[in-house]
Design an enzyme around this catalytic site. Structure first.
Site, short mmCIF file in Angstrom:
data_model
loop_
_atom_site.label_atom_id
_atom_site.label_comp_id
_atom_site.label_asym_id
_atom_site.label_seq_id
_atom_site.Cartn_x
_atom_site.Cartn_y
_atom_site.Cartn_z
NE ARG A 1 -2.60 1.11 3.68
CZ ARG A 1 -3.59 1.16 4.72
NH1 ARG A 1 -4.87 1.46 4.08
NH2 ARG A 1 -3.56 0.90 5.74
CG ASP B 1 -4.36 3.18 11.11
OD1 ASP B 1 -5.14 3.78 11.62
OD2 ASP B 1 -4.46 2.19 10.36
#
Length: 532
Positions: free
Chosen positions: A162, A446
């Site tokens: 990603r 996150d």
């Protein structure tokens, strides 16, 4: 044009990754595609401005034919046909990458985005680790002498990388004196160094695409992929992408995103935490009906979240694409068996719901949760690689259902305010210290959850919400009072050196963002200016 690495940017592995040939490839990507990237970011801002003046979101009339027509994406390649359990995590440090590759998951989402702090050392190390993982040579020895190596007695996960989202810059790569695009730098360096090896392995190159807001942003990625394959003389369709549907605008363009990427797409993912962040951000001043309660009260069974996931599964399976479930935030704590048992129970329930809804696999954030997720999906899939045959024709989701935040239930509380402020500062401090995925209070945090935290404070303050548990009204004075108390607790939990280096600047930044008159689109943009 000319590309250069900013001065004082030497990092371990740079001589291997930042070669003249690799940088020339990144430069060409910038030349061909960066102006379009910037235009699309401007278009995001313009749409958000229209929403601030009363426009809403709906399915696009100009693409109705695309949604109505019968068409399919290509079948998934063998390495991506069975994705029943995916582990997520950063590609740096090497120890974490090795642990992910040894976890027994079917797929590893190697994250250069929300679970990674984009220090230049991390960016370069991530690409180097992924290059070595592709060749099977990744290894690490700790300063204490403990050796970490890839297991050869298991099937290692397929790696899906990603890159950063379109909005993030890379200040260490300058092209004609301007910062490069974090997305193009990440993709370009990774693709240049790993694509041929991954193709030879039968394992890629595969990518997760974050934070897209619509079909035109997907079209840009598709054009990047076409050029990259041509430049390296690889067959068209070698690249396969899974798109995270993690913004509310993208939820209205799932078919269109698959269509734009159709020769390069394999599926969509329900990126639940960024999706919640996006709803708060897009409709932050649209009225009390869009006030989101405490994060702990927003379950995946909330009507607007249910509509989103049901539509995603139906859309994917109708087009022959896999539907990937999202991240349950709970993580085990090996030092606390009781907390671990709770985490296992909550993750099992979350994955059971997804498997029964038709998802083909889901995410976990810790190796200990891989067996839990696998067991759940094994019970539903059996020997089948996926459940693409489950078409869900009964699903009929309207625009109003996707936007029905008001039916969520739950409350806004002072306890939630304290959690938001504490998590926002603690996570940002860890991010500034170089860690992008952090376990706080038995939850994996996150960048997405930090974004929710500070955005909720801004939204609740903007609307003068009355807190359900204390009956106090959200005011700047109250936020400052609670903020100071929570930062004092964080000070007591860390060393003076670390507090001064990371927590103090993180606290200043989070306070500024929560109390600002104008909302800042991404926490990571001003935070990035504080990174090495």
């Amino acid at each position: 044009m000319s590309i250069e690495i900013a001065r004082d940017s030497e990092v371990p592995g740079g001589e291997e990754i930042l070669t003249a040939e690799a940088l020339a490839f990144v430069e060409e990507l910038h030349l061909r595609f960066d102006s379009r990237r910037r235009q699309l970011l401007d278009a995001r801002a313009e749409r958000r401005e229209r929403i601030a003046h009363g426009e809403t979101l709906d399915f696009l009339p100009e693409t109705a034919e695309t949604r109505a027509a019968h068409w399919l994406v290509p079948p998934p390649p063998p390495a991506l046909a069975d994705r029943r359990v995916e582990i997520t995590g950063p590609a740096s440090p090497a120890k974490m990458a090795i642990n992910a590759l040894n976890s027994g998951a079917r797929v590893w989402l190697a994250d250069l985005e929300d679970a990674s702090s984009p220090t230049w050392a991390n960016v370069v190390a991530s690409v180097r680790n992924l290059r070595d993982a592709a060749s099977g040579t990744l290894a690490y020895t700790s300063p204490e002498g403990k050796a970490y190596a890839l297991r050869d007695d298991i099937r290692r996960p397929t790696v899906v990388t990603r890159p950063r989202g379109w909005h993030l810059p890379e200040k260490h790569v300058l092209i004609d004196g301007e910062r490069g695009s974090g997305s193009l730098v990440d993709f370009g360096l990774h693709f240049f160094h790993t694509a041929r090896q991954l193709l030879d392995n039968g394992d890629g190159p595969f990518y997760y695409l974050p934070k897209l807001e619509g079909r035109l942003e997907a079209r840009l990625w598709n054009d990047v992929f076409v050029y990259a394959q041509e430049a390296l003389d690889l067959p068209l369709g070698t690249i396969r992408a899974t798109v995270l549907i993690e913004t509310i605008p993208a939820a209205f363009e799932m078919d269109e995103i698959l269509w734009e990427l159709r020769e390069h797409v394999s599926g969509l993912n329900a990126g639940r935490w960024d999706y919640l962040f996006s709803i708060i951000k897009v409709f932050r001043d649209a009225g009390p009906e869009f006030i989101v309660p405490d994060r702990a009260d927003v379950q995946m069974t909330a009507p607007f979240m249910r509509a989103y996931t049901e539509l995603l599964v139906q859309t994917c399976h109708r087009r022959g694409a896999v539907a990937m479930g999202g991240m349950a935030a709970f993580v085990p704590n090996r030092a606390d068996p009781e907390a671990t048992a709770v985490a296992f129970e909550k993750v099992r329930a979350d994955k059971t719901r997804e498997a029964n809804d038709g998802f083909d696999g889901s995410w976990v954030a810790h190796p200990d949760l891989v067996p839990v997720c696998r067991e759940v999906f094994d019970s539903v899939l059996g020997d089948r690689p996926n459940q693409l045959d489950r078409q869900r024709p009964e699903v009929d989701v309207s625009a109003a259902e996707l936007l029905d935040v008001a039916s969520t239930g739950g409350a806004v509380t002072e306890a939630g305010l304290r959690t938001n402020l504490s998590v926002g500062v603690a996570y940002t401090a860890a991010w500034l210290a170089g860690s992008g995925a952090v376990a706080l209070h038995s939850l994996m945090e996150d960048a997405a959850t930090a974004e929710i935290s500070r955005s909720q404070v801004w939204q609740h303050l903007r609307h003068g919400v009355v807190l359900a548990d204390t009956r106090r009204t959200m005011t700047p004075e109250l936020v400052r009072e609670v903020f100071d108390e929570e930062v004092a607790k964080l000070r007591a939990e860390t060393t003076p050196e670390r507090f001064a280096a990371y927590t103090e600047p993180a606290a200043r930044l989070v306070a500024e963002l929560c109390l600002a008159d104008e909302y800042v689109d991404f926490l990571t943009l001003p935070a990035y200016e504080l990174l090495e």
